[in-house]
Design a protein around this motif. Structure first.
Motif, PDB file in Angstrom:
ATOM      1  N   ALA A  88      92.786  94.265  76.386  1.00 43.56           N
ATOM      2  CA  ALA A  88      93.062  94.877  75.068  1.00 43.56           C
ATOM      3  C   ALA A  88      94.394  94.360  74.527  1.00 43.56           C
ATOM      4  O   ALA A  88      94.586  94.245  73.318  1.00 43.56           O
ATOM      5  N   GLY A  89      95.288  93.999  75.436  1.00 38.27           N
ATOM      6  CA  GLY A  89      96.636  93.637  74.993  1.00 38.27           C
ATOM      7  C   GLY A  89      96.731  92.228  74.436  1.00 38.27           C
ATOM      8  O   GLY A  89      97.703  91.896  73.759  1.00 38.27           O
ATOM      9  N   HIS A  90      95.737  91.412  74.716  1.00 47.54           N
ATOM     10  CA  HIS A  90      95.870  90.003  74.289  1.00 47.54           C
ATOM     11  C   HIS A  90      94.618  89.513  73.564  1.00 47.54           C
ATOM     12  O   HIS A  90      93.858  88.692  74.092  1.00 47.54           O
ATOM     13  N   PRO A  91      94.380  90.045  72.341  1.00 47.80           N
ATOM     14  CA  PRO A  91      93.178  89.584  71.591  1.00 47.80           C
ATOM     15  C   PRO A  91      93.265  88.105  71.237  1.00 47.80           C
ATOM     16  O   PRO A  91      92.260  87.474  70.909  1.00 47.80           O
ATOM     17  N   GLU A  92      94.475  87.528  71.332  1.00 50.74           N
ATOM     18  CA  GLU A  92      94.582  86.095  70.945  1.00 50.74           C
ATOM     19  C   GLU A  92      93.731  85.217  71.867  1.00 50.74           C
ATOM     20  O   GLU A  92      93.303  84.126  71.500  1.00 50.74           O
ATOM     21  N   VAL A  93      93.421  85.768  73.093  1.00 52.05           N
ATOM     22  CA  VAL A  93      92.572  84.981  73.996  1.00 52.05           C
ATOM     23  C   VAL A  93      91.117  85.314  73.663  1.00 52.05           C
ATOM     24  O   VAL A  93      90.684  86.469  73.794  1.00 52.05           O
ATOM     25  N   GLU A  94      90.355  84.310  73.192  1.00 54.72           N
ATOM     26  CA  GLU A  94      88.973  84.623  72.766  1.00 54.72           C
ATOM     27  C   GLU A  94      88.029  84.621  73.947  1.00 54.72           C
ATOM     28  O   GLU A  94      87.083  85.391  73.994  1.00 54.72           O
ATOM     29  N   TYR A  95      88.314  83.732  74.923  1.00 55.12           N
ATOM     30  CA  TYR A  95      87.375  83.641  76.040  1.00 55.12           C
ATOM     31  C   TYR A  95      88.177  83.816  77.323  1.00 55.12           C
ATOM     32  O   TYR A  95      89.285  83.280  77.479  1.00 55.12           O
ATOM     33  N   TRP A  96      87.633  84.582  78.272  1.00 55.18           N
ATOM     34  CA  TRP A  96      88.374  84.915  79.491  1.00 55.18           C
ATOM     35  C   TRP A  96      87.660  84.350  80.731  1.00 55.18           C
ATOM     36  O   TRP A  96      86.476  84.595  80.924  1.00 55.18           O
ATOM     37  N   PHE A  97      88.431  83.603  81.531  1.00 55.07           N
ATOM     38  CA  PHE A  97      87.991  83.303  82.916  1.00 55.07           C
ATOM     39  C   PHE A  97      88.600  84.391  83.809  1.00 55.07           C
ATOM     40  O   PHE A  97      89.791  84.700  83.663  1.00 55.07           O
TER      41      PHE A  97
ATOM     42  N   ARG B 260     101.993  94.896  70.062  1.00 55.47           N
ATOM     43  CA  ARG B 260     101.336  95.510  68.881  1.00 55.47           C
ATOM     44  C   ARG B 260      99.943  96.027  69.232  1.00 55.47           C
ATOM     45  O   ARG B 260      99.463  96.987  68.634  1.00 55.47           O
ATOM     46  N   ASN B 261      99.276  95.418  70.208  1.00 55.41           N
ATOM     47  CA  ASN B 261      97.869  95.825  70.433  1.00 55.41           C
ATOM     48  C   ASN B 261      97.775  97.122  71.224  1.00 55.41           C
ATOM     49  O   ASN B 261      96.702  97.564  71.589  1.00 55.41           O
ATOM     50  N   PHE B 262      98.939  97.735  71.488  1.00 56.52           N
ATOM     51  CA  PHE B 262      98.916  98.957  72.316  1.00 56.52           C
ATOM     52  C   PHE B 262      98.031 100.023  71.679  1.00 56.52           C
ATOM     53  O   PHE B 262      97.304 100.745  72.346  1.00 56.52           O
ATOM     54  N   LEU B 263      98.086 100.075  70.318  1.00 58.08           N
ATOM     55  CA  LEU B 263      97.327 101.148  69.646  1.00 58.08           C
ATOM     56  C   LEU B 263      95.988 100.640  69.128  1.00 58.08           C
ATOM     57  O   LEU B 263      95.352 101.277  68.291  1.00 58.08           O
ATOM     58  N   SER B 264      95.555  99.459  69.609  1.00 59.44           N
ATOM     59  CA  SER B 264      94.243  98.984  69.123  1.00 59.44           C
ATOM     60  C   SER B 264      93.147  99.895  69.680  1.00 59.44           C
ATOM     61  O   SER B 264      93.301 100.451  70.773  1.00 59.44           O
ATOM     62  N   PRO B 265      92.035 100.087  68.931  1.00 61.59           N
ATOM     63  CA  PRO B 265      90.964 101.003  69.394  1.00 61.59           C
ATOM     64  C   PRO B 265      90.521 100.671  70.817  1.00 61.59           C
ATOM     65  O   PRO B 265      90.353 101.550  71.659  1.00 61.59           O
ATOM     66  N   GLY B 266      90.397  99.388  71.113  1.00 57.92           N
ATOM     67  CA  GLY B 266      89.969  98.996  72.463  1.00 57.92           C
ATOM     68  C   GLY B 266      90.920  99.545  73.510  1.00 57.92           C
ATOM     69  O   GLY B 266      90.512 100.157  74.510  1.00 57.92           O
ATOM     70  N   ASN B 267      92.199  99.384  73.257  1.00 62.05           N
ATOM     71  CA  ASN B 267      93.160  99.821  74.289  1.00 62.05           C
ATOM     72  C   ASN B 267      93.199 101.344  74.409  1.00 62.05           C
ATOM     73  O   ASN B 267      93.345 101.889  75.500  1.00 62.05           O
ATOM     74  N   ILE B 268      93.006 101.998  73.262  1.00 58.19           N
ATOM     75  CA  ILE B 268      93.004 103.469  73.328  1.00 58.19           C
ATOM     76  C   ILE B 268      91.858 103.926  74.217  1.00 58.19           C
ATOM     77  O   ILE B 268      92.001 104.772  75.111  1.00 58.19           O
ATOM     78  N   ARG B 269      90.680 103.239  74.021  1.00 61.47           N
ATOM     79  CA  ARG B 269      89.538 103.634  74.853  1.00 61.47           C
ATOM     80  C   ARG B 269      89.860 103.336  76.335  1.00 61.47           C
ATOM     81  O   ARG B 269      89.587 104.130  77.228  1.00 61.47           O
TER      82      ARG B 269
ATOM     83  N   VAL C 121      85.753 105.893  69.901  1.00 61.05           N
ATOM     84  CA  VAL C 121      86.861 105.545  70.795  1.00 61.05           C
ATOM     85  C   VAL C 121      86.902 106.530  71.976  1.00 61.05           C
ATOM     86  O   VAL C 121      87.667 106.340  72.928  1.00 61.05           O
ATOM     87  N   LEU C 122      86.039 107.562  71.935  1.00 66.58           N
ATOM     88  CA  LEU C 122      86.119 108.605  72.966  1.00 66.58           C
ATOM     89  C   LEU C 122      85.010 108.395  74.004  1.00 66.58           C
ATOM     90  O   LEU C 122      83.858 108.670  73.731  1.00 66.58           O
ATOM     91  N   PRO C 123      85.349 107.903  75.196  1.00 70.02           N
ATOM     92  CA  PRO C 123      84.300 107.799  76.231  1.00 70.02           C
ATOM     93  C   PRO C 123      83.883 109.191  76.727  1.00 70.02           C
ATOM     94  O   PRO C 123      84.704 110.109  76.723  1.00 70.02           O
ATOM     95  N   VAL C 124      82.611 109.302  77.146  1.00 64.43           N
ATOM     96  CA  VAL C 124      82.064 110.624  77.553  1.00 64.43           C
ATOM     97  C   VAL C 124      82.901 111.269  78.669  1.00 64.43           C
ATOM     98  O   VAL C 124      83.279 112.438  78.565  1.00 64.43           O
ATOM     99  N   PRO C 125      83.258 110.525  79.724  1.00 65.41           N
ATOM    100  CA  PRO C 125      84.018 111.205  80.805  1.00 65.41           C
ATOM    101  C   PRO C 125      85.328 111.798  80.267  1.00 65.41           C
ATOM    102  O   PRO C 125      85.712 112.909  80.637  1.00 65.41           O
ATOM    103  N   PHE C 126      85.968 111.070  79.347  1.00 63.66           N
ATOM    104  CA  PHE C 126      87.246 111.606  78.826  1.00 63.66           C
ATOM    105  C   PHE C 126      86.972 112.830  77.961  1.00 63.66           C
ATOM    106  O   PHE C 126      87.738 113.801  77.976  1.00 63.66           O
ATOM    107  N   LEU C 127      85.826 112.774  77.268  1.00 65.33           N
ATOM    108  CA  LEU C 127      85.448 113.936  76.443  1.00 65.33           C
ATOM    109  C   LEU C 127      85.312 115.154  77.366  1.00 65.33           C
ATOM    110  O   LEU C 127      85.823 116.240  77.063  1.00 65.33           O
ATOM    111  N   ILE C 128      84.649 114.924  78.507  1.00 56.64           N
ATOM    112  CA  ILE C 128      84.469 116.043  79.452  1.00 56.64           C
ATOM    113  C   ILE C 128      85.841 116.531  79.911  1.00 56.64           C
ATOM    114  O   ILE C 128      86.106 117.745  79.998  1.00 56.64           O
TER     115      ILE C 128
END
Lengths: 330, 331, 415, 496
Positions: C288-297, B38-47, B170-177
């Motif tokens: 990004a795929g595993h937000p369930e982990v709050e702290y990462w080693f 499910r986290n595939f489309l999270s903002p973090g992963n998109i970035r 969500v758009l990093p500068v290099p990707f914007l370029i």
């Protein structure tokens, strides 16, 4: 043709220029190497020994380039074959010659995949073989060995890798030199060889004159795959392990040798003697660099420079041909 | 043409276009990968997908122009890498970041000119001579850096590093370029005379000659352009990673070619466009990222990427074949 | 006109070839008869950037080792039979200059730094060093071991690649020359070390990294719910040495945080390459795929991947929830010098001299016969080993302790 | 001011053939001049000189009295000359407007003015009444529409001189009517129009005067209104048959049926049937593109067959690839010698021995002596002018190249039952042609069945025993040598 005419032709021929370069390199390194050890018997055999794998790769690639196609996959196929040898030999009880056969068959299968992509799907041979090699074959070697370099200790394999005839000339050198001789003769003298040259010149004309370029294409790709696998098996038996870097980096020098050998890109010209001399030049050169204690960073620059030199020679000798056909081949 | 006819044809025009099938395939791919995690489309992963994509994307822009013009360049990976190393050395030795970038771009232009001379001047086969240049640059980088990374200090080069690290949402500068380059070159190829002449050179060389086009001039420009763009990729990656490294992005040009082919750029030249390349790029990077996230065994990822490239090549054959069959049917 | 240009290219090619034979690179002046011309333009800028730490803070060579660290193998010079070492008051210049080869597999920063460190010791121990890199072609390495033997070298310091270590050992034994292994251990079937070696056991590195993270996370995160701690565990599985560190991490993590078994995420670089891009792709996807982990080693087996992971954490602004450590300090020390102070907090310090000094001293003593494989470092040998595994005494450095450590090591190496 | 195009004493020779021999004529503005003549009469060479593709050996091209020499096609386009060839030079991947405005994309500061381009293209499309949009991809259009786009390119340039080379071949009647309306409109605007065609009906419908060429020489110039079809054909073909065919020793002995083809259907030819007897020379007449080559390629296994039956010596056969056909004794000398006949980079010896390589072996290896003997025999038999059999075929003249191919298919080691010759005398000097005709009958005398395809009417009529005429992929007539007259065959091959 009179003897004088034959000599004049020889002087103008590509083989002569290659011999000159070889002698130049030998002299250069002989002069500069510490106590002139470059031309010692041991060093010559070690040059030949290091050529064994390159010879196997270059034979397969040369036939394809003369035929007007290309193959960048043998190096990766070699690694896959080495990994398979190690995995099967250690795991199952299959006798060693059957294992060898399986590895060669594996090479043939990868060769046939290349052939199907090139013939059926009209994919350009350069990108097709690159994709099959650097992805499929590489992935396969990881999967079959589970990512580990499995050790090989098998009496026959050890004998194959290390046995030296009159304990000077390694048996693998004899095998590879014999192979390049046989393929050279087949290429130059037999009907099979002649049809490779003819198809390389013009596939449609050859087809209408009674040859079968499609069948030949499948055969040559399979042959290149098999030779790649054979080299991989030799590599693995030398190291006594299914190393996963293996012979991946061996495709590049083989290509350089093929171009050095005067096998031009339009297809239809060049021979095995040139290819052998090209290999000799490259390996003597690399050997010389090591003896001269050249810092390792320079090997990349040197091999690239050598390839440019080979391309320049190919250009100079092709200019004469190209002007005649009215720029047809350009 | 009546109104409903007009709207009907617009829809038909869109669905008929090659790019539409690409977008559909990509959408399906994203959906499947989203279902896997499910986290595939999270903002973090998109970035992070964008950050994994900008090098391949920028390289793909230069390579696509060359492919459309009927040529290929295998030295762009190492040219980019050497550019990254060069700029890090210049910055470390106190050169202000703007002249440093200009010098590095000039280095790129010179590389392109050398490639153009080898391919057009001496008639070397493009992929072999650029492979040689690539090997030489690999060695040169090792010699210059002695195999060590060259860090870019954040105290006195914050402007330069911002180039690589800042992002707008969500758009990093290099990707914007990268997006800007895709858009600009898309516009050039689609809208300008030069762009159309690139298609002509790649599509049918003697028809181009009849139109007074000089294929050598066009392809030489494309080679120089490709190496300059490769240097841009190298510079941005050095800024992004805050260091120049002699092994960075040297393998990314093959990914760039894969993205171009996925995006419908024909290997035989003459067809394909930047929107398709963008879709191809997104397909490739989201495919890689998604597989990683889904935890697919890494060995199978190598094979999966190979099947993706081979699949694109076969798709290209059928697309081309369909066009020829239509032509024959029309006879 | 093109013909002339083509000939020009050919000449230019020969010139570069000749140039690279002339330019010996970091090795000492070539013994060739011809007068070596001025180093070609491509000679690297003099200050090799890789170890700024060591050049800036080179204190005067202190003759007596300050025994600040507790006695025991931590101080390389304090060793019962360190025959032929700096301090056995035998003048190395009284004998001929030994010809020593430093051979390794891949052009990695650590190996180049070791090369530079050994070059600095050339006149201290009176030897000439030749660097040889096999560019991951083991067959070429086997060849060149024999070639160097023919050339009359006196001994090898060699990274024996784990995937073919038996074969490499065989070839080394055939040359009859003394050799000392670096980094990768060579063990026979019942686990006994059969090559005198200087390095760090893969598993111990793994244990050390994860243990440090466990002992120090409170300093960065305070008192947190340990059930939320996960681990991003890099590996490059075809390389056994990296893979052992990966396995060591897992062992220690399960030992310290038994309940978090399912929060361990492997990241195998084999799908990409040993470079930063692959490191970034792996880390960003898993973070990004595993937000369930709050702290990462993130105990990384490779410093390039570690630095890439820190970039991934920065771009996902998770820096406050990620702690990264690694083996080898080249990348991190360089970044620390340039003002980096992110979540890549520590590294197992290995100054190149820690490898170079004992290896050279051991080899010199082997060459001049004052010690044999058996007697070398016999006092600190593990009973189950045939020859000594000189386990380097390593420390984990943080931003505020690394400078002092480097100065100390340089001092002890007589520089 | 009326435009004037003059060809003055134009001569052009290719290796072994005098394509144009001192041809002079002029074409004035506001008129359609037809260029008429058989294949090889020099029409296409003239057009190539006008378009700057090739340069004349002697003589000059004058436009409005000024002597113009075009080094490249681009220069002639700039000098307002447009030549529309049969093989279309289109960019399949690009759309209609870009193909039509290929060299003038209306760029302002480098940016293509697409709306302007679209508007102008739509205007021309409306004039041409084509059911096509400016943004359609040319590759996906029918061949007829593509031909119209090629013509639109010339029309758009508004060139003063426009030359059409067989423009109506792929067009339907509706499109031909539109084309003629346009040509009349161009005529009113004072353009000079050259019109090359074999279709008599069209010549009388659209042209004002006619220039008749034969064997590279000007026969006559006529006013269209002042002549009729019969007179034209006579002028075109009527030449003193003279001795070229009289002293041809013909083979009179006919054997049984050797090759039977019934209702052959392929992508290009429909319902073709014919019979070939041992020792018979069966001629195939018709215009270029009538489908004769396609029939033979299908029989030879070079192209796939949709349906139909082929019998060789009574046994039904179906050849998947040329190798099988050759094995059963069928040989094909292709029309395009350079691309499909010879492997230019290889020597005469290599080219002659290709089909019989397996028979030239001594043990495992190729026997150099046997190959050399075979090639020497071919050189002697066909008196090929070459210092040695090692000479590369690229360095040979057209005639010698053709002889090399003949040498290949009739070498001692070849067991040839059916010999198919596709335009064997194309681009060969008249002297060598007579030799080829005699060879054909010598082959027939040995019991071989010869199929002789030629677009030169006198050749087909006088050399063949029976003649089959084809048009648009169908057989439109069978006639024996005795009954055959040039007028009859021309009628069969041209008129609907």
């Amino acid at each position: 043709m009179g003897a004088a005419e034959r000599v004049k032709n020889f002087l103008k021929s590509k083989t002569f220029t290659l011999l000159c370069i070889l002698v130049a390199i030998m002299a250069f390194f002989w002069y500069f190497s510490a106590n002139h050890s470059f031309l010692s018997v041991r060093n010559i055999t070690s040059i030949l020994y290091s050529m064994v794998l390159f010879i196997l790769f270059s034979i397969g690639v040369s036939l394809l380039v003369i035929f007007g196609e290309f193959d960048l996959s043998p190096g990766y196929v070699g690694t896959a074959a080495g990994a398979t040898l190690a995995t099967i030999l250690s795991g199952t009880g299959i006798p060693w010659f059957l294992v060898m056969l399986i590895c060669l068959l594996l090479g043939i299968v990868f060769g046939l995949i290349n052939a199907v992509l090139v013939n059926k799907f009209r994919v350009q041979s350069f990108i097709a073989t690159l994709a099959v090699g650097s992805f499929l074959a590489k992935g396969f070697s990881y999967i079959i060995s589970g990512g580990r370099a499995i050790a090989i200790d098998h009496p026959v394999i050890d004998w194959l890798a290390s046995y030296k005839l009159w304990d000077v000339v390694p048996v693998t050198v004899i095998i590879s030199v014999a192979l390049i001789l046989v393929y050279g003769i087949v290429l130059a003298k037999t009907q099979f060889g002649r049809s490779i040259y003819l198809c390389g010149g013009n596939k449609e004309a050859a087809r209408l004159a009674g040859l079968d370029p499609k069948k030949l294409s499948y055969l040559l790709f399979a042959n290149s795959g098999m030779l790649g696998a054979m080299a991989g098996v030799l590599f693995a038996s030398r190291l006594k392990s299914g190393n996963l870097d293996g012979t991946n980096s061996y495709s590049f020098p083989a290509v350089t040798a093929v171009i050095f050998g005067g096998i031009s890109f339009g297809g239809g010209s060049g021979n095995m003697v040139g290819c052998f001399l090209g290999l000799l030049i490259i390996n003597a050169f690399n050997n010389g660099l090591t003896i001269m204690r050249v810092s390792p960073n320079w090997t990349g620059v040197a091999s690239g420079a050598l390839l440019i030199l080979a391309l320049t020679l190919d250009y100079l000798s092709n200019r004469r041909v190209r002007r005649q056909i009215g720029g047809k081949t350009s | 043409m009546t109104d409903n006819d007009k709207s009907g044809s617009v829809i038909k025009k869109i669905t008929g276009a090659k790019e539409f099938t690409l977008v559909v395939i990509w959408a399906v791919l994203v959906l499947v990968l989203w279902l896997l995690n499910r986290n595939f489309l999270s903002p973090g992963n998109i970035r992070s997908i964008f950050n994994s994509a900008f090098v391949i994307g920028i390289l793909a822009v230069g390579l696509s122009c060359l492919l459309i013009g009927g040529k290929i360049d295998l030295s762009s990976g190492n040219t980019g890498m050497l550019a990254g190393v060069l700029i890090s050395i210049l910055l470390r030795d106190g050169v202000h970041w703007v002249p440093a970038i200009l010098i590095t771009l000039a280095f790129g232009a010179v590389t392109g000119a050398v490639n153009a001379f080898f391919v057009n001047g001496l008639k070397f086969a493009p992929f072999i001579s650029t492979l040689a240049v690539s090997s030489i640059y690999g060695g040169v980088a090792l010699v210059i850096t002695n195999s060590a990374n060259i860090p870019v200090s954040s105290q006195d080069h914050d402007w330069f590093l911002a180039l690589g690290t800042k992002s707008f949402g969500v758009l990093p500068v290099p990707f914007l370029i990268a997006l800007v380059l895709l858009a600009v070159y898309g516009g050039v190829l689609w809208g300008t005379g030069f762009g159309r002449r690139v298609y002509m050179t790649g599509g049918n060389a003697n028809a181009a000659r009849l139109a007074g086009i000089n294929p050598v001039k066009i392809t030489s420009i494309l080679f120089v352009n490709n190496s300059v763009i490769a240097s841009v990729a190298g510079i941005l990656f050095a800024a992004f990673m805050k260091m120049g490294s002699p092994i960075a992005i040297s393998g990314s040009d093959l990914d760039g070619i894969t993205a171009a082919i996925l995006g419908g750029v024909a290997f035989t030249g003459g067809s394909g466009n930047m929107f398709g390349v963008f879709i191809g790029l997104m397909m490739l990077t989201s495919f890689q990222n998604g597989l990683l996230m889904a935890g697919l065994d890494s060995y199978y990822q190598v094979v999966a990427k190979g099947l993706l490239l081979i699949g694109a090549l076969i798709l290209d054959y059928y697309r081309e074949n369909a066009r020829l069959r239509a032509l024959k049917a029309g006879k | 006109m093109k013909k002339i240009i083509a000939l020009l290219i050919a000449i230019m090619m020969l010139a570069t070839l000749a140039a690279c034979t002339k330019d010996e690179g970091p090795a000492s002046p070539s013994t060739s008869a011809s007068a070596s011309t001025s180093p070609s333009a491509s000679d690297a800028p003099s200050a090799s950037a890789s170890t700024p730490a060591s050049t800036e803070s080179s204190t005067q060579a202190s003759a007596s080792p300050e025994g600040s660290a507790p006695a025991g193998p931590t101080d390389p010079s304090v060793n019962a039979n360190s025959i032929g070492f700096f301090f056995d008051d035998v003048d190395p210049h009284s004998r001929r200059t030994y010809d020593i080869v430093w051979a390794y597999m891949r052009p990695m920063a650590l190996f180049l730094n070791i090369h530079d460190a050994m070059v600095e010791l050339e006149d201290v121990l009176n030897f000439k060093l030749t660097g040889y890199c096999a560019n991951s072609d083991i067959d070429a390495m086997l060849q060149n071991i024999e070639i160097f033997a023919d050339q009359g070298v006196d001994g090898y310091i060699i990274v024996i690649d784990a995937t073919a270590n038996m074969r490499i050992k065989e070839v080394l034994d055939e040359t009859g020359l003394p050799y000392i292994g670096i980094l990768n251990s060579v063990r026979d079937s019942n686990g006994s070390e059969i090559v005198p070696l200087i390095g760090m056991e893969g598993f111990t590195i793994g244990h050390m990294m994860t243990q440090w993270l466990y002992d120090n996370y409170k300093k960065y995160w305070g008192d947190i719910d340990t059930s939320k701690i996960g681990m991003l565990n890099y590996t490059f599985s075809p390389n056994i040495d990296f893979h052992e560190r990966h396995l060591g991490n897992i062992e220690k993590f399960n030992e310290l945080l038994p309940g978090n078994g399912d929060l361990i995420f492997p990241a195998d670089g084999v799908s990409g390459a040993l470079d930063e891009q692959t490191g970034y792709d792996l880390a960003s996807a898993i973070f990004a795929g595993h937000p369930e982990v709050e702290y990462w080693f993130v105990p990384s087996c490779l410093e390039l991947y570690a630095f890439a992971a820190s970039r991934a954490a920065e771009t996902l602004n998770m820096e406050d929830r990620v702690l990264i450590t690694t083996a080898n300090s080249d990348v991190l020390s360089a970044q620390w010098d340039n003002g980096y102070d992110g979540c890549f907090v520590s590294c197992i310090a290995t100054h190149a001299l820690q490898y170079a000094a004992p290896a050279l001293s051991g080899l010199v003593s082997l060459i001049n016969g004052t010690s044999t494989f058996d007697t070398l470092w016999s006092t600190i040998r593990n009973p189950r080993d045939l020859y000594t595994y000189f386990e380097m005494d390593v420390e984990i450095l943080t931003i505020d302790t690394y400078k002092a450590f480097f100065d100390r090591v340089r001092a002890e190496s007589g520089l | 001011m009326e435009k004037l195009l003059e060809f003055k004493n134009i001569s052009k020779a290719f290796p072994g053939v005098q394509a144009l021999d001192n041809v002079s004529f002029s074409a004035r503005g506001g008129a359609v001049s037809a260029l008429l003549g058989e294949n090889g009469a020099g029409k296409s060479t003239l057009l190539k000189i006008l378009s700057g593709d090739i340069q004349p050996d002697a003589g000059s091209v004058c436009i409005d009295g000024e002597d113009r020499r075009f080094a490249s096609p681009y220069q002639s386009i700039k000098a307002s000359v447009s030549v529309i060839y049969q093989e279309r030079q289109l960019l399949g991947a690009m759309n209609v407007m870009e193909n039509v405005f290929l060299d003038d994309l209306h760029e302002k500061f480098g940016i293509v003015n697409r709306s302007e381009l679209k508007r102008k293209t739509q205007e021309i499309i409306d004039i041409f009444e084509l059911p096509v949009k400016p943004t359609d991809i040319v590759g996906r259009l029918s061949v007829a529409h593509q031909q119209m786009i090629e013509i639109m390119k010339a029309y758009r340039r508004g060139s003063d001189i426009i030359a059409f080379d067989e423009p109506t071949a792929p067009l339907t009647d509706k499109e031909i009517a539109i084309l003629f309306k346009l040509i009349r409109e161009l005529k009113e605007r004072g353009k000079i129009i050259l019109y090359v065609s074999h279709r008599m009906a069209e010549i009388f419908q659209i042209t004002d005067d006619i220039i008749v060429l034969k064997d590279g020489q000007l026969v006559t110039t006529l006013r269209t209104s002042g002549t009729n079809e019969r007179e034209l054909v006579k002028a075109m073909v009527g030449r003193d048959i003279g001795d070229t065919y009289s002293n041809l020793k013909r083979n009179e002995i006919m054997g049984d049926v050797l090759l039977e083809v019934k209702n052959l259907e392929t992508d290009y030819v429909h319902d073709v049937s014919f019979e070939l007897r041992r020792g018979e020379v069966l001629g195939f007449a018709g215009l270029v593109g009538a489908g004769r080559t396609e029939v033979m390629r299908a029989v030879f296994g070079a192209d796939p067959i949709i349906s139909g039956e082929i019998k060789l010596e009574g046994k039904p056969v179906r050849f998947k690839k040329p190798k099988d056909a050759i094995g059963s004794g069928i040989a094909l000398c292709p029309e395009d010698r350079k691309d499909q006949g010879l492997i230019l980079g290889r020597s005469i010896r290599d080219n002659v021995s290709i089909p019989v390589l397996s028979k030239l072996k001594r043990g495992l290896f190729m026997s150099y002596r046997a190959e050399e003997a075979l090639a020497a025999e071919a050189v002697r038999k066909y008196s090929i002018r070459t210092p040695s059999t090692d000479k590369r075929t690229v360095e040979l003249s057209g005639g010698n190249q053709q002889k090399t191919i003949l040498g290949r298919w009739t070498s001692d080691k070849m067991v040839t039952k059916v010999l198919i010759l596709d335009e064997p005398t194309k681009g060969i000097d008249v002297g060598t042609k007579a030799e080829v005709y005699q060879m054909i009958h010598d082959f027939a005398a040995t019991g071989i069945g010869v199929i002789f395809i030629s677009s030169e009417l006198p050749e087909v009529l006088n050399v063949s025993d029976n003649i089959i005429v084809m048009q648009n992929g169908r057989v439109t007539g069978r006639v024996s040598r005795q009954e055959a007259t040039e007028e009859l065959v021309v009628a069969m091959s041209m008129l609907e």
